[in-house]
Design a protein around this motif. Sequence first.
Motif, PDB file in Angstrom:
ATOM      1  N   THR A  68     -66.180  -1.237  30.718  1.00 11.63           N
ATOM      2  CA  THR A  68     -66.894  -0.158  30.436  1.00 11.63           C
ATOM      3  C   THR A  68     -67.619   0.129  29.321  1.00 11.63           C
ATOM      4  N   CYS A 100     -70.051   9.028  29.759  1.00 15.00           N
ATOM      5  CA  CYS A 100     -69.097   8.119  29.626  1.00 15.00           C
ATOM      6  C   CYS A 100     -67.805   8.785  28.816  1.00 15.00           C
ATOM      7  N   THR A 134     -67.850   4.595  34.630  1.00 16.89           N
ATOM      8  CA  THR A 134     -66.678   4.709  33.549  1.00 16.89           C
ATOM      9  C   THR A 134     -65.096   5.046  34.129  1.00 16.89           C
ATOM     10  N   THR A 143     -67.194   4.374  22.413  1.00 22.39           N
ATOM     11  CA  THR A 143     -68.281   4.581  23.323  1.00 22.39           C
ATOM     12  C   THR A 143     -69.303   4.901  22.631  1.00 22.39           C
TER      13      THR A 143
END
Length: 230
Positions: free
Chosen positions: A24, A44, A152, A189
């Motif tokens: 991811t 995400c 994600t 992220t």
Amino acid sequence: MSSIVQGFTKSLAMTVLSEIGDKTFFAAAILAMRHPRRLVLSGCLSALIVMTILSVIVGWAAPNLVSRKWSHHITTLLFFSFGLWSLKDALFGDGDTEELAEVEAELDKTWKANNGAKKNSNKVDDDLKKNKQRPLFSQFFSPILLKAFSITFFGEWGDKSQLATIGLAADENPFGVVLGGILGQALCTTAAVVGGKSLASQISEKIVALSGGILFIVFGIQSFLSPVES
């Protein structure tokens, strides 16, 4: 208060070491190269926050479904298993090259199916223009955001970090685990969206996996030596 801090610290460390170089992570990095970063980051990060909260709820509820003694033993076993898994990846794995290639291949397949043979640069320009013209509220339902969210969310489902979060929440303060997990996901992220591909190429995947494996083993030893709360 100390239990919240302990849960927070463990969750933060575990999340960062589990997510750096994860599928991811690469997916967020690649999507951010093709679409507006704020939409990719929103999608995400929203998926990871939802996944973290769901995982903690499952872990918190586990002792009510299974005895506290058994949930403690299962958690200890999970930590040792994930530690050995990570150490195996660090010592015998092929690093992040294969994982990156796999993610790129999957996204390219979807990309070509949805967009034909358009150039990436033109697509990004079109996305930027379209999203600038949209009202702010409607951007929350942007196909780009929904795409980032779904990739994600389903990419994390059943992943090592999700199962570890469930185990951690069963053994630690769930509020601290949620806070640490969300902060860790936000850091990873954001790093992925801002410059994930170049960042990942500068960080040794083996070192990250080795550190994560050692951390899980330490958690397992601590859990094994800790008395079971009644």
